[in-house]
Structure formats: structure tokens, C-alpha cells
Design a protein around this motif. Structure first.
Motif, PDB file in Angstrom:
ATOM      1  N   LYS A 570      38.080  93.768  -2.130  1.00 34.83           N
ATOM      2  CA  LYS A 570      37.808  92.457  -1.589  1.00 34.83           C
ATOM      3  C   LYS A 570      37.056  91.384  -2.397  1.00 34.83           C
ATOM      4  O   LYS A 570      36.293  91.981  -3.556  1.00 34.83           O
ATOM      5  CB  LYS A 570      36.738  92.832  -0.402  1.00 34.83           C
ATOM      6  N   ASN A 571      37.083  90.168  -2.365  1.00 32.54           N
ATOM      7  CA  ASN A 571      36.442  89.332  -3.089  1.00 32.54           C
ATOM      8  C   ASN A 571      35.804  88.401  -2.348  1.00 32.54           C
ATOM      9  O   ASN A 571      36.261  87.767  -1.346  1.00 32.54           O
ATOM     10  CB  ASN A 571      37.516  88.522  -4.161  1.00 32.54           C
ATOM     11  N   THR A 572      34.459  88.194  -2.741  1.00 35.47           N
ATOM     12  CA  THR A 572      33.780  87.335  -2.122  1.00 35.47           C
ATOM     13  C   THR A 572      33.201  86.038  -2.911  1.00 35.47           C
ATOM     14  O   THR A 572      32.910  86.089  -4.238  1.00 35.47           O
ATOM     15  CB  THR A 572      32.227  87.921  -1.549  1.00 35.47           C
ATOM     16  N   TYR A 573      33.648  84.975  -2.567  1.00 30.89           N
ATOM     17  CA  TYR A 573      33.323  83.689  -3.183  1.00 30.89           C
ATOM     18  C   TYR A 573      33.064  82.650  -2.240  1.00 30.89           C
ATOM     19  O   TYR A 573      33.368  82.345  -1.290  1.00 30.89           O
ATOM     20  CB  TYR A 573      34.612  83.005  -3.997  1.00 30.89           C
ATOM     21  N   ARG A 574      31.473  81.962  -2.731  1.00 34.17           N
ATOM     22  CA  ARG A 574      31.000  81.010  -1.831  1.00 34.17           C
ATOM     23  C   ARG A 574      30.782  81.337  -0.421  1.00 34.17           C
ATOM     24  O   ARG A 574      31.189  80.679   0.540  1.00 34.17           O
ATOM     25  CB  ARG A 574      31.894  79.600  -1.995  1.00 34.17           C
ATOM     26  N   GLY A 575      30.448  82.629  -0.009  1.00 30.65           N
ATOM     27  CA  GLY A 575      30.261  83.137   1.151  1.00 30.65           C
ATOM     28  C   GLY A 575      31.316  83.555   1.752  1.00 30.65           C
ATOM     29  O   GLY A 575      31.308  84.106   2.973  1.00 30.65           O
ATOM     30  N   LYS A 576      32.583  83.458   1.404  1.00 31.82           N
ATOM     31  CA  LYS A 576      33.771  83.827   2.078  1.00 31.82           C
ATOM     32  C   LYS A 576      34.487  85.159   1.272  1.00 31.82           C
ATOM     33  O   LYS A 576      34.718  85.075   0.264  1.00 31.82           O
ATOM     34  CB  LYS A 576      34.690  82.626   1.929  1.00 31.82           C
ATOM     35  N   THR A 577      34.753  85.876   2.057  1.00 33.02           N
ATOM     36  CA  THR A 577      35.252  87.179   1.606  1.00 33.02           C
ATOM     37  C   THR A 577      36.770  87.253   2.088  1.00 33.02           C
ATOM     38  O   THR A 577      37.146  87.134   3.198  1.00 33.02           O
ATOM     39  CB  THR A 577      34.613  88.569   2.390  1.00 33.02           C
ATOM     40  N   GLU A 578      37.698  87.886   0.947  1.00 33.65           N
ATOM     41  CA  GLU A 578      39.016  87.716   1.510  1.00 33.65           C
ATOM     42  C   GLU A 578      39.543  89.165   0.877  1.00 33.65           C
ATOM     43  O   GLU A 578      39.087  89.601  -0.310  1.00 33.65           O
ATOM     44  CB  GLU A 578      39.670  86.588   0.946  1.00 33.65           C
ATOM     45  N   LEU A 579      40.818  89.587   1.299  1.00 37.74           N
ATOM     46  CA  LEU A 579      41.466  90.620   0.566  1.00 37.74           C
ATOM     47  C   LEU A 579      41.947  90.208  -0.646  1.00 37.74           C
ATOM     48  O   LEU A 579      42.418  88.965  -0.919  1.00 37.74           O
ATOM     49  CB  LEU A 579      42.470  91.127   1.420  1.00 37.74           C
ATOM     50  N   GLN A 580      41.933  91.312  -1.544  1.00 37.32           N
ATOM     51  CA  GLN A 580      42.356  90.935  -2.833  1.00 37.32           C
ATOM     52  C   GLN A 580      43.222  92.016  -3.372  1.00 37.32           C
ATOM     53  O   GLN A 580      42.985  93.067  -3.476  1.00 37.32           O
ATOM     54  CB  GLN A 580      41.258  90.692  -3.826  1.00 37.32           C
ATOM     55  N   TYR A 581      44.712  91.555  -3.884  1.00 35.07           N
ATOM     56  CA  TYR A 581      45.578  92.404  -4.558  1.00 35.07           C
ATOM     57  C   TYR A 581      45.367  92.289  -5.847  1.00 35.07           C
ATOM     58  O   TYR A 581      46.030  90.904  -6.399  1.00 35.07           O
ATOM     59  CB  TYR A 581      47.105  92.342  -4.000  1.00 35.07           C
ATOM     60  N   VAL A 582      45.324  93.053  -7.001  1.00 36.97           N
ATOM     61  CA  VAL A 582      45.087  92.833  -8.602  1.00 36.97           C
ATOM     62  C   VAL A 582      46.163  93.626  -9.094  1.00 36.97           C
ATOM     63  O   VAL A 582      46.387  94.790  -9.080  1.00 36.97           O
ATOM     64  CB  VAL A 582      43.775  93.225  -8.874  1.00 36.97           C
ATOM     65  N   MET A 583      47.085  92.750  -9.785  1.00 38.67           N
ATOM     66  CA  MET A 583      48.112  93.569 -10.526  1.00 38.67           C
ATOM     67  C   MET A 583      47.911  94.208 -11.786  1.00 38.67           C
ATOM     68  O   MET A 583      46.663  93.398 -12.580  1.00 38.67           O
ATOM     69  CB  MET A 583      49.302  92.542 -11.105  1.00 38.67           C
TER      70      MET A 583
END
Length: 590
Positions: A570-583
Motif C-alpha cells: 500500500k502507498n499513502t500519499y497526501r492522506g490517500k492510500t492506494e494499492l501498489q504493485y511494484v515491479m
């Protein structure tokens, strides 16, 4: 390119999932970490400090405690002698504070990397005798200092050794014989007769266990109340000394991080602040790659005593001033490291050493304190064991960094006639030698190395082949149960075949990372982030799909099938958390 392997370890994943309220995917990852028993799994997921091994299981612990308490009663000056790396600094802090809280007259000595070298030496012993020291307690060193401890004995100084490095040995007709130093007590879990169940602990954890044993024996309320703070330093030591995050190491780091987020230690608070780390987001990554290097920088470019003084700061003003100095030193160290890595690359090419099994690099002008870091960078690039040697005040000094399958300390023991001094363990070592022996050392190490070319191909161990469509927020949340991640407990790797790369754009101030829009075999579109080498990825695209492929991708005209190994989070940026796929890795799709 790397070789990809899918883990195929078997267990009743569905039963584990039900028992521990986890996804079968998480159950499979646990099995891939070599967990087989339900008790082990429970300890891994939910273990607390109560699940850690008793300090009394360590050989000579009872002797050490009794001798230290006798010395305190007699009013002897007790000197803690540590080492100049993070583990040595933290161990020194733990034992010094422990002794102070027990009412001992105590001080600390940390060897100077250049003038003293690693561990005990005759100068430190004679200095202790001159200062009226009655007892020396080592931490993170001492197991290979037999002659120095004999000298201390002759000066009437009592010695307690706490160390986690490999025990020196000789091979004879009757097999391998340990060479233990003549101390009153030797606490080292790697001794053959030590019954401690998990020998892979660092100097900081050993120091913590000695403190724990002293707290239990004395019932000291002050020391008992300090154990939470001391735990923070044991956790920092464990991560920075690159210990495997298994068994109780995992618990030390997990619980230590909880403490560190609200640390009352002024020095640690200042380091966290000057590096811009949000305390609630503090992770093992920050310990190993931000805070640790700042503490290490003093021992590399100045004196490690400055790092210890920072940790012993009593006011915020003093701590912030010292922390800024350490950060500046670390920034300087980074620049020198880049130059050293470039020089090492040039040396390899100039001496046609790319095909050597064991790379022995001699850079006389490089600051000797950077040898280990540079060796590690070259090891990462070539996946070969590396010795980086430089010219010291007396002869040549160096550091080695190894790879899986090559026990560096044992290989050095077989070539011990080349060294005036050496020590270490399977994956890392330090040494001193004569300059005229460098070529002979290189030749002998390579001749005796039994590894094949196949052994040097980097291996990527995939936990689960899993479509991006299955990797949802619920699974990402469950993966957090496996934290903290590190050596021995890497962040899980998943694999997806035949993602079609459609478009992308570069991110960051220096455009060193990228985000790609991809289409899954199921027809869904996802965003894939890549923090790796963009130039290498460009070369891959153009080699596989023709010149101009990278330009087409960033222009939104991509149609390139690529199989990837990725991480989910998960990545949180400016208060918003989203799912993150990292190659992490990639190869041509089918």
C-alpha cells in the motif's frame, strides 16, 4: 539475467489459513520461510518478548553475571569496549547504561577504525591498565583476541567477552578445535558447547540478554524499567548488522520498532527528526538505510565515540546539533562511496577480473572505512564474493562481502597464512595483510573455490505465481502481518505472466523511477511502479522489441508482453492510500 524459481514447499495451506485466520497465499509464504510447525507459525505472527529464549541458556552467562556483580561490589572501574559499527555502538550503549544503573563505576572505549582497527588490541589493554581499569567487558568483539586478553590477565584486569562472531579454530587430526580466549566468561552463541537455540543473534542482542540476566539476578527496578529503551538498541543492531529476521530476531525488531516510534532517547529522536522520518511510519528500512548509516558514518570518517555521545545526549539541543553533524558526515560518505565504486569497476575491467570467482580488488587511495560498503556494492552488481583492499597505516586493510554458498570466514581460515589479522562470519569479514601477498591471495582463493558459473547466477525465489487481478487490498493488508521485512524474511515476491505494457511516464525529481499502465491477461488495466534501473529496462525493451520501443511506450503506443515478478503493498500519499504493485524483475512475455 536472473534465474526465476517458484517455491514448491508443501503443507496444508487451507488448514493453516483457517487456524490462523489468514489467506492461503499468506500461509504459503510462511511455509516458504521454512516454517512447518503450528507453534513456529504462531510465534512468527504473534510472538512477543515472552517468546524469546532465556539469557541463561547462553554458555557462561551465569559466570559473567556473578563476575560483573562481584566487580561492582568491589568498586572496580569497569570499562566496556565495543566496536565502531552500529552493532558495536549500540552494544556499548546497552552495557554502559546497564552497569551505570547497577551503580558501577564504568566508562566506554570504542576502538578507532584507523588507529586501532577492529576489536581489542595491545594498546587498548595497556591504556586500560594505566587508567586503573579492573574489569573489561567486550561487546561485539573479543572472541578472536586471545593474546590481548592474556595481556589483560597479566595486568590484573578481569575480562568478560560478549561476541557473536565465528569462533577461531584450527583443524588437526582429531578434527576442528576451537580457540577460545582466556577470559573469565565467554558469551558467544557460536561456541560448540553453547546450548542457545538460535545462534544467529547480533552483539546488541547479546548485550541486551546480559542486561536482562543482570536485571533478573539483582531485581534492580531501575534496570528493569530501562529494558524497553535498551530493546530499541537491540532492534537497531539486529537490522544494521544484517541479521536474519527469523526466530527471536524478528520479535526483537518488531517490538523494538514499536518502542522506537515513541522513543524517549534524545539522540534517536534527533536522528529521526533531522532525516525527515515520520515516527509513526518508522520501519526496518529506515533503521538499516537511514539511521544506521548516520551512526556508521562517524566510525568511518571520524570517530564512533561521536555516535555514542549522541545516543547519550541529555538535552534536545545537544542531540539535534550532534545529529546534524552525523547526517552531514553520512552525506559526505555517500559521495566518497560513489567515487570508490567507480574506481572498483575500473579496476575490475583494467585487470580483466570479471571472470574471477572471487574478486580481490586493491584500491590503495580509497578510505579504508569505505571498503565494506564498496565491496557490498560490487558484490550486488556481479553476485560474486568480493574483497576490497586498501592501504592502511600499517600494511593493507580490507573488507569482504560474500554470496550465498560461499562461507567467507571458513575460506579465509584456509588461507589464513596470508593475513596478519582477520575475523568475521559467513557473509562478511575484515582483514589485515601485507601488500606483496595480494596477488597470491587472489590466486589461492580462486583456485580453492569450488563454486561453478551456475552458482553465480542471481536467483529470484518467487513465493506465489499470482495474477495481479487476485492481488487485492485485503491481501495487501494481510501481508502486513509478515512485517518487519529484511534478510531471512524478504518482502514476498509474486509473478504474473504476459502483462501487456501499454504506456508509461517517468517520475521523481530526477526521473529515476516510472509508472506503467499494463493490461492483464484477464483484460483488466493496472498501474505498475518500477524503482529499478530505467536504462537497463530500456535496453531490455529495445533488444526484445526493437529500436524505439521505449519511446513508443512513453508515448502511449506500447504493446509489449512482459512477464514480471512484483511486490504488493500500500502507498499513502497526501492522506490517500492506494494499492501498489511494484515491479522487481522482468523478462519477455510469451
Amino acid at each position: 539475467m536472473e534465474k526465476w524459481y517458484v517455491a514448491a514447499k508443501k503443507a496444508d495451506f487451507e488448514a493453516w489459513a483457517v487456524k490462523f485466520q489468514i489467506s492461503p497465499v499468506v500461509a504459503r509464504i510462511l511455509r516458504n520461510r521454512d516454517l512447518t510447525e503450528e507453534a513456529e507459525i504462531h510465534k512468527f505472527l504473534y510472538g512477543t518478548m515472552d517468546d524469546c529464549h532465556s539469557p541463561w541458556l547462553l554458555k557462561d552467562m551465569e559466570k559473567a553475571v556473578d563476575e560483573i556483580l562481584d566487580a561492582v561490589k568491589e568498586g572496580l572501574l569497569i570499562r566496556v569496549i565495543g566496536d565502531y559499527d552500529v552493532d558495536g555502538i549500540c552494544s556499548s550503549y546497552i552495557l554502559t547504561k546497564t552497569l551505570q544503573l547497577l551503580g558501577a563505576e564504568t566508562d566506554t572505549a570504542i576502538p578507532h577504525r584507523i588507529h586501532d582497527g577492529y576489536g581489542l588490541n595491545d594498546h587498548l589493554i595497556r591504556e586500560a591498565a594505566s587508567d586503573g581499569v579492573g574489569m573489561i567487558v567486550t561487546c561485539d568483539n573479543g572472541i578472536a583476541a586471545a593474546s590481548q586478553i592474556a595481556l589483560a590477565n597479566s595486568c590484573g584486569i578481569r575480562v568478560i567477552v560478549t561476541d557473536h562472531h565465528e569462533v577461531p579454530f584450527v583443524k588437526g587430526e582429531e578434527g576442528r578445535k576451537e580457540l577460545l580466549p582466556p577470559a573469565l566468561a565467554v558469551i558467544d552463541p557460536k561456541q560448540e558447547q553453547c546450548a542457545f537455540p538460535f545462534p544467529g543473534i547480533c552483539g546488541g542482542v547479546l548485550a541486551y540478554k546480559l542486561a536482562q540476566a543482570l536485571a533478573e539476578k539483582t531485581g534492580s527496578r531501575a534496570l528493569g524499567e530501562a529494558m524497553g529503551e535498551l530493546l530499541e538498541f537491540a532492534a537497531l543492531s539486529t537490522v544494521c548488522d544484517v541479521m536474519q529476521l527469523r526466530d527471536e530476531n524478528r520479535i526483537f525488531v518488531k517490538e523494538g520498532l514499536k518502542q522506537l516510534k515513541n522513543t524517549r532517547n534524545q539522540g534517536l529522536r534527533a536522528l529521526i527528526e533531522v532525516n525527515g522520518i515520520e515516527p509513526e511510519k518508522l520501519s526496518a528500512y529506515h533503521l538499516g538505510f537511514v539511521i544506521g548509516p548516520c551512526l556508521n558514518a562517524t566510525g568511518r570518517l571520524d570517530t564512533a565515540k561521536r555516535a555514542l555521545e549522541l545516543l547519550q545526549s541529555r538535552t534536545k539541543t545537544d542531540a539535534m546539533s550532534a545529529a546534524r553533524e552525523l547526517k552531514d558526515l553520512n552525506d559526505s560518505r555517500k559521495n566518497l562511496t560513489v567515487q570508490g565504486v567507480e574506481a572498483a569497476e575500473h579496476f575490475l575491467l583494467e585487470h580483466h577480473m570479471e571472470r574471477d570467482k572471487i574478486m580481490v580488488i586493491f584500491l590503495p587511495e580509497v578510505h579504508e572505512s569505505l571498503a565494506g560498503i564498496i565491496a557490498g556494492r560490487i558484490r550486488e552488481r556481479y553476485n560474486h564474493p568480493v574483497f576490497l583492499l586498501t592501504r592502511g597505516e600499517e600494511g593493507v586493510k580490507g573488507s569482504g562481502r560474500s554470496v550465498e554458498g560461499y562461507h567467507m570466514y571458513e575460506a579465509m581460515t584456509e588461507a589464513g597464512h596470508f593475513f596478519t589479522k582477520f575475523g568475521g562470519h559467513a557473509m562478511a569479514a575484515g582483514l589485515s595483510m601485507r601488500e606483496e601477498d595480494i596477488d597470491s591471495l587472489r590466486r589461492e582463493l580462486n583456485e580453492k573455490c569450488a563454486m561453478t558459473e551456475e552458482d553465480f547466477i542471481p536467483r529470484v525465489h518467487i513465493d506465489v505465481p499470482m495474477p495481479l487481478d487476485y492481488a487485492d487490498e485485503n491481501l495487501a493488508s494481510q501481508l502486513e502481518l509478515l512485517e518487519p521485512f529484511g534478510v531471512g524474511n524478504p518482502k514476498p515476491l509474486f509473478a504474473q505472466k504476459n502483462l501487456v505494457f501499454l504506456s508509461g511516464y517517468k517520475m521523481g525529481a530526477n526521473k529515476t523511477c516510472a509508472r506503467y499502465r499494463v493490461r492483464t491477461p484477464g483484460g483488466e488495466e493496472r498501474q505498475l511502479v518500477f524503482f529499478g534501473d530505467l536504462e537497463r529496462f530500456r535496453d531490455f525493451l529495445e533488444e526484445e522489441y526493437g529500436k524505439g520501443s521505449e519511446d513508443a511506450l512513453y508515448a502511449g503506443r506500447g504493446n509489449f508482453p512482459v512477464s514480471v515478478v512484483y511486490q504488493l503493498g500500500k502507498n499513502t500519499y497526501r492522506g490517500k492510500t492506494e494499492l501498489q504493485y511494484v515491479m522487481q524483475y522482468y523478462c519477455r512475455g510469451q
